[in-house]
Scaffold this motif. Structure first.
Motif, PDB file in Angstrom:
ATOM      1  N   GLU A 155       0.815  -1.214   0.000  1.00  0.00           N
ATOM      2  CA  GLU A 155       0.000   0.000   0.000  1.00  0.00           C
ATOM      3  C   GLU A 155       0.851   1.268   0.000  1.00  0.00           C
ATOM      4  O   GLU A 155       0.541   2.240  -0.689  1.00  0.00           O
ATOM      5  N   ARG A 156       1.955   1.270   0.745  1.00  0.00           N
ATOM      6  CA  ARG A 156       2.697   2.503   0.982  1.00  0.00           C
ATOM      7  C   ARG A 156       3.907   2.695   0.073  1.00  0.00           C
ATOM      8  O   ARG A 156       4.376   3.827  -0.098  1.00  0.00           O
ATOM      9  N   LEU A 157       4.426   1.617  -0.525  1.00  0.00           N
ATOM     10  CA  LEU A 157       5.625   1.742  -1.353  1.00  0.00           C
ATOM     11  C   LEU A 157       5.324   1.383  -2.802  1.00  0.00           C
ATOM     12  O   LEU A 157       4.647   0.387  -3.075  1.00  0.00           O
ATOM     13  N   ALA A 158       5.844   2.197  -3.697  1.00  0.00           N
ATOM     14  CA  ALA A 158       5.633   1.945  -5.119  1.00  0.00           C
ATOM     15  C   ALA A 158       6.395   0.700  -5.559  1.00  0.00           C
ATOM     16  O   ALA A 158       7.445   0.360  -4.999  1.00  0.00           O
ATOM     17  N   PRO A 159       5.884   0.001  -6.579  1.00  0.00           N
ATOM     18  CA  PRO A 159       6.618  -1.171  -7.088  1.00  0.00           C
ATOM     19  C   PRO A 159       7.994  -0.755  -7.600  1.00  0.00           C
ATOM     20  O   PRO A 159       8.234   0.396  -7.958  1.00  0.00           O
ATOM     21  N   GLY A 160       8.913  -1.714  -7.628  1.00  0.00           N
ATOM     22  CA  GLY A 160      10.252  -1.433  -8.136  1.00  0.00           C
ATOM     23  C   GLY A 160      11.232  -1.128  -7.026  1.00  0.00           C
ATOM     24  O   GLY A 160      11.254  -1.792  -5.981  1.00  0.00           O
ATOM     25  N   ALA A 161      12.036  -0.077  -7.219  1.00  0.00           N
ATOM     26  CA  ALA A 161      13.154   0.215  -6.322  1.00  0.00           C
ATOM     27  C   ALA A 161      12.744   0.410  -4.863  1.00  0.00           C
ATOM     28  O   ALA A 161      13.411  -0.113  -3.963  1.00  0.00           O
ATOM     29  N   PRO A 162      11.662   1.184  -4.564  1.00  0.00           N
ATOM     30  CA  PRO A 162      11.307   1.375  -3.146  1.00  0.00           C
ATOM     31  C   PRO A 162      10.996   0.071  -2.430  1.00  0.00           C
ATOM     32  O   PRO A 162      11.479  -0.170  -1.326  1.00  0.00           O
ATOM     33  N   ARG A 163      10.175  -0.767  -3.048  1.00  0.00           N
ATOM     34  CA  ARG A 163       9.852  -2.042  -2.386  1.00  0.00           C
ATOM     35  C   ARG A 163      11.091  -2.928  -2.283  1.00  0.00           C
ATOM     36  O   ARG A 163      11.312  -3.605  -1.275  1.00  0.00           O
ATOM     37  N   ARG A 164      11.906  -2.933  -3.317  1.00  0.00           N
ATOM     38  CA  ARG A 164      13.109  -3.761  -3.292  1.00  0.00           C
ATOM     39  C   ARG A 164      14.042  -3.294  -2.175  1.00  0.00           C
ATOM     40  O   ARG A 164      14.630  -4.098  -1.452  1.00  0.00           O
ATOM     41  N   ALA A 165      14.175  -1.966  -2.012  1.00  0.00           N
ATOM     42  CA  ALA A 165      15.029  -1.424  -0.961  1.00  0.00           C
ATOM     43  C   ALA A 165      14.532  -1.863   0.415  1.00  0.00           C
ATOM     44  O   ALA A 165      15.333  -2.218   1.297  1.00  0.00           O
ATOM     45  N   PHE A 166      13.196  -1.828   0.590  1.00  0.00           N
ATOM     46  CA  PHE A 166      12.633  -2.249   1.871  1.00  0.00           C
ATOM     47  C   PHE A 166      12.942  -3.701   2.154  1.00  0.00           C
ATOM     48  O   PHE A 166      13.453  -4.048   3.230  1.00  0.00           O
ATOM     49  N   TRP A 167      12.641  -4.590   1.194  1.00  0.00           N
ATOM     50  CA  TRP A 167      12.792  -6.024   1.447  1.00  0.00           C
ATOM     51  C   TRP A 167      14.253  -6.444   1.548  1.00  0.00           C
ATOM     52  O   TRP A 167      14.588  -7.367   2.297  1.00  0.00           O
ATOM     53  N   GLU A 168      15.143  -5.761   0.823  1.00  0.00           N
ATOM     54  CA  GLU A 168      16.565  -6.089   0.957  1.00  0.00           C
ATOM     55  C   GLU A 168      17.074  -5.727   2.345  1.00  0.00           C
ATOM     56  O   GLU A 168      17.799  -6.491   2.986  1.00  0.00           O
ATOM     57  N   ARG A 169      16.695  -4.536   2.818  1.00  0.00           N
ATOM     58  CA  ARG A 169      17.110  -4.128   4.162  1.00  0.00           C
ATOM     59  C   ARG A 169      16.440  -5.005   5.222  1.00  0.00           C
ATOM     60  O   ARG A 169      17.067  -5.395   6.219  1.00  0.00           O
ATOM     61  N   PHE A 170      15.195  -5.344   5.004  1.00  0.00           N
ATOM     62  CA  PHE A 170      14.464  -6.223   5.919  1.00  0.00           C
ATOM     63  C   PHE A 170      15.161  -7.579   6.013  1.00  0.00           C
ATOM     64  O   PHE A 170      15.337  -8.143   7.102  1.00  0.00           O
ATOM     65  N   SER A 171      15.593  -8.103   4.864  1.00  0.00           N
ATOM     66  CA  SER A 171      16.260  -9.410   4.838  1.00  0.00           C
ATOM     67  C   SER A 171      17.589  -9.359   5.573  1.00  0.00           C
ATOM     68  O   SER A 171      17.970 -10.315   6.266  1.00  0.00           O
ATOM     69  N   ASP A 172      18.319  -8.247   5.436  1.00  0.00           N
ATOM     70  CA  ASP A 172      19.572  -8.094   6.173  1.00  0.00           C
ATOM     71  C   ASP A 172      19.320  -8.180   7.678  1.00  0.00           C
ATOM     72  O   ASP A 172      20.058  -8.841   8.417  1.00  0.00           O
ATOM     73  N   LEU A 173      18.263  -7.490   8.141  1.00  0.00           N
ATOM     74  CA  LEU A 173      17.932  -7.528   9.560  1.00  0.00           C
ATOM     75  C   LEU A 173      17.519  -8.932   9.985  1.00  0.00           C
ATOM     76  O   LEU A 173      17.876  -9.401  11.067  1.00  0.00           O
ATOM     77  N   ALA A 174      16.766  -9.612   9.118  1.00  0.00           N
ATOM     78  CA  ALA A 174      16.283 -10.950   9.448  1.00  0.00           C
ATOM     79  C   ALA A 174      17.422 -11.939   9.624  1.00  0.00           C
ATOM     80  O   ALA A 174      17.328 -12.882  10.405  1.00  0.00           O
ATOM     81  N   LEU A 175      18.526 -11.729   8.899  1.00  0.00           N
ATOM     82  CA  LEU A 175      19.666 -12.641   8.983  1.00  0.00           C
ATOM     83  C   LEU A 175      20.733 -12.152   9.958  1.00  0.00           C
ATOM     84  O   LEU A 175      21.817 -12.737  10.032  1.00  0.00           O
ATOM     85  N   SER A 176      20.422 -11.092  10.693  1.00  0.00           N
ATOM     86  CA  SER A 176      21.416 -10.520  11.613  1.00  0.00           C
ATOM     87  C   SER A 176      21.582 -11.332  12.881  1.00  0.00           C
ATOM     88  O   SER A 176      22.569 -11.190  13.597  1.00  0.00           O
ATOM     89  N   GLY A 177      20.592 -12.171  13.201  1.00  0.00           N
ATOM     90  CA  GLY A 177      20.675 -12.987  14.401  1.00  0.00           C
ATOM     91  C   GLY A 177      19.894 -12.440  15.582  1.00  0.00           C
ATOM     92  O   GLY A 177      19.696 -13.137  16.570  1.00  0.00           O
ATOM     93  N   ARG A 178      19.436 -11.201  15.498  1.00  0.00           N
ATOM     94  CA  ARG A 178      18.653 -10.648  16.612  1.00  0.00           C
ATOM     95  C   ARG A 178      17.168 -10.723  16.297  1.00  0.00           C
ATOM     96  O   ARG A 178      16.757 -10.692  15.134  1.00  0.00           O
ATOM     97  N   ALA A 179      16.362 -10.837  17.318  1.00  0.00           N
ATOM     98  CA  ALA A 179      14.920 -10.914  17.138  1.00  0.00           C
ATOM     99  C   ALA A 179      14.342  -9.523  16.885  1.00  0.00           C
ATOM    100  O   ALA A 179      14.863  -8.525  17.390  1.00  0.00           O
ATOM    101  N   PRO A 180      13.259  -9.415  16.099  1.00  0.00           N
ATOM    102  CA  PRO A 180      12.662  -8.102  15.853  1.00  0.00           C
ATOM    103  C   PRO A 180      11.969  -7.577  17.100  1.00  0.00           C
ATOM    104  O   PRO A 180      11.482  -8.342  17.934  1.00  0.00           O
ATOM    105  N   ALA A 181      11.942  -6.248  17.226  1.00  0.00           N
ATOM    106  CA  ALA A 181      11.245  -5.603  18.330  1.00  0.00           C
ATOM    107  C   ALA A 181       9.774  -5.442  17.945  1.00  0.00           C
ATOM    108  O   ALA A 181       9.336  -4.371  17.522  1.00  0.00           O
ATOM    109  N   GLN A 182       9.031  -6.525  18.067  1.00  0.00           N
ATOM    110  CA  GLN A 182       7.636  -6.557  17.635  1.00  0.00           C
ATOM    111  C   GLN A 182       7.548  -6.055  16.185  1.00  0.00           C
ATOM    112  O   GLN A 182       8.278  -6.524  15.330  1.00  0.00           O
ATOM    113  N   ASP A 183       6.683  -5.072  15.909  1.00  0.00           N
ATOM    114  CA  ASP A 183       6.562  -4.536  14.555  1.00  0.00           C
ATOM    115  C   ASP A 183       7.340  -3.225  14.385  1.00  0.00           C
ATOM    116  O   ASP A 183       7.276  -2.594  13.336  1.00  0.00           O
ATOM    117  N   GLU A 184       8.086  -2.843  15.411  1.00  0.00           N
ATOM    118  CA  GLU A 184       8.744  -1.539  15.381  1.00  0.00           C
ATOM    119  C   GLU A 184       9.808  -1.454  14.294  1.00  0.00           C
ATOM    120  O   GLU A 184       9.950  -0.428  13.620  1.00  0.00           O
TER     121      GLU A 184
END
Length: 493
Positions: free
Chosen positions: A193-222
């Protein structure tokens, strides 16, 4: 097989074709579905528990007197997902109606064939445990980070190999990944809903994936909410840029820490020393850019100032930079200068330690560097001053004392001066020494002897190689073996 870049007769690039597959990996959604389990053995219990973990209603067909202790415990235990329903009877052709999957532990090939034929006649996919001739599918080995699930199969040829592959994958996927995957499902609609297709969404998911593989648990949805705000505001580049100093260890890839492997898997750019082995670089993600920034005595090298500027520029461009150094980053790797520069520029920096060469030297000669009968202290010393001469900043009288172990880093070209200085300060000429190059690698070379022989030992190994010199009584056995002509065995497993 054609690969990307191959061209046909018209000069058009041909698409790469899929290589042959022994089996097709599929993932069944069995939530709320009926699953058949024929048999009450321990093997049947394991498969029944696996099916129930997916949310299936597992109906176990076996006479009560045939139930193993494992199966009884499973049937009596409370469950978070799925159901286990026991039918005190043997299986029959009437049980398959409405089932999504059928599994049996059959004692004989005759029973296995009958079960498989009945299931197929009812249109139900079938598996008979440890009897591949009667199976339409195999379970394989599972890495469970649900909702992220990895299945590994060897087509029944080598189950132990499949388990070894599973262990390797599990080291790369932190347990917290399951929490991040659940978070991804919760925020997916907001991202669309909030990010346009293409680069913005890709930037979000790439950064999200980096955090997911960092070894630390997420702070809820923050974490996801903050990341969404950054990407929306166009701050994904500056917000994401960071540097991780990673110790690559002495050379063997298996001596990397799990955290180091995860850092390599998340890197956009890797700045590596020329002492870092190719096997270690192979563990990085394929898309990562690799840049050699090695510094070696007697060779053309990158200036430290240039390396610092490169790290800062890449991080400011939003890149996840790994500065990969041999050994441990905090021991004679000039990490202090890099950390100071990154902090001055406001670049986030973290450190992943590695196994230092001194530890690898101890393994190579099978000794304890602090064996209490021979050594009361351990000193790690760089053999070079900033001007390239023998360092005068160290306490040479202290280094010459008995009952100490001293490891000289990068000491090959200084071997004669080290010997002369230690003897001049009172060290016994017959003190044991150990010299090694390319520790933990296939071309590792090591020699032991006495302090008087140090220059000759180093020359035998070769001055053009990265050399480590150990001095002290802990190397006494190795020195004696060298005098008798018996080689000491490397201890790397």
């Amino acid at each position: 097989m054609a690969t990307i870049g191959d061209r046909d007769a018209r000069g058009e690039v041909r698409r790469e074709r899929i290589a042959p597959l022994a089996t097709l990996p599929l993932f069944f959604n069995l939530g709320g579905e009926r699953a058949i389990m024929a048999g009450g053995t321990d093997a049947a219990a394991w498969k029944a528990e696996l099916l129930a973990a997916t949310g299936a209603d597992v109906e176990v067909y076996a006479p009560a007197e045939d139930l193993s202790g494992e199966m009884r415990a499973l049937l009596e235990a409370p469950r978070e997902t799925g159901r286990l329903i026991h039918h005190d009877r043997r299986w029959g052709a009437d049980i398959f109606g409405g089932a999504a999957i059928a599994v049996a532990d059959a004692e004989t090939d005759g029973e296995a064939a009958a079960f498989a034929c009945a299931a197929r006649a009812a249109g139900v996919p079938v598996n008979v445990i440890d009897k591949p001739a009667f199976c339409q599918f195999r379970f394989g080995t599972v890495v469970n980070r649900s909702p992220v699930v990895v299945g590994i199969a060897t087509d029944g040829a080598a189950p132990i190999l499949g388990q070894a592959v599973r262990r390797r994958i599990e080291t790369l996927l932190p347990p917290s990944l399951s929490h991040w995957a659940g978070l991804a499902a919760r925020v997916r609609a907001a991202v669309i809903e909030r990010l346009a297709p293409g680069a913005p969404r890709r930037a979000f998911w790439e950064r999200f994936s980096d955090l997911a593989l960092s070894g630390r648990a997420p702070a809820q949805d923050e974490d996801a909410t903050a990341l969404l705000r950054d990407v929306e505001a166009g701050r994904s580049g500056s917000a994401g840029g960071r540097v991780t100093l990673v110790g690559a260890g002495p050379g063997e890839a298996e001596l990397l820490t799990l955290k180091a492997v995860r850092a390599l898997q998340a890197a956009d750019v890797i700045l590596f020393d020329d002492l870092v082995s190719d096997d270690i670089l192979e563990l990085a993600r394929r898309e990562a850019r690799r840049m050699l920034v090695g510094k070696r005595a007697g060779r053309t090298s990158c200036r430290q100032e240039d390396i610092n500027e490169t790290m800062v520029a890449l991080a400011r461009a939003g890149k996840n930079v790994v500065r990969l150094k041999s050994g441990d980053v905090s021991i004679f790797g000039r990490a202090g200068e890099e950390i100071a520069e990154l902090k001055r520029e406001g670049i986030p920096v973290s450190i992943v330690p590695g196994i230092t060469a001194a530890s690898a030297l101890a393994v190579a000669f099978g000794v304890s560097l602090t064996h209490r009968e021979h050594s009361h202290s351990l000193r790690l010393v760089t053999a070079h001053s900033r001007k390239g001469a023998l360092s005068e900043d160290v306490d040479w009288p202290a280094l010459a004392q008995a009952h100490a172990t001293t490891i000289f880093y990068m000491g090959g070209r200084m071997a004669e001066r080290i010997r002369d200085r230690l003897i001049a300060e009172g060290m016994a000429p017959h003190t044991p020494v150990a010299v090694a190059a390319n520790l933990s690698r296939p071309d590792e070379t090591r020699e032991a002897g006495r302090l008087t022989e140090l220059p000759e030992i180093v020359a035998k190994i070769g001055l053009d190689r990265p050399i480590l010199i150990g001095v002290g009584g802990v190397f006494g056995e190795a020195a004696m073996l060298a005098e008798t002509g018996e080689p000491s065995e490397a201890r790397f497993g």
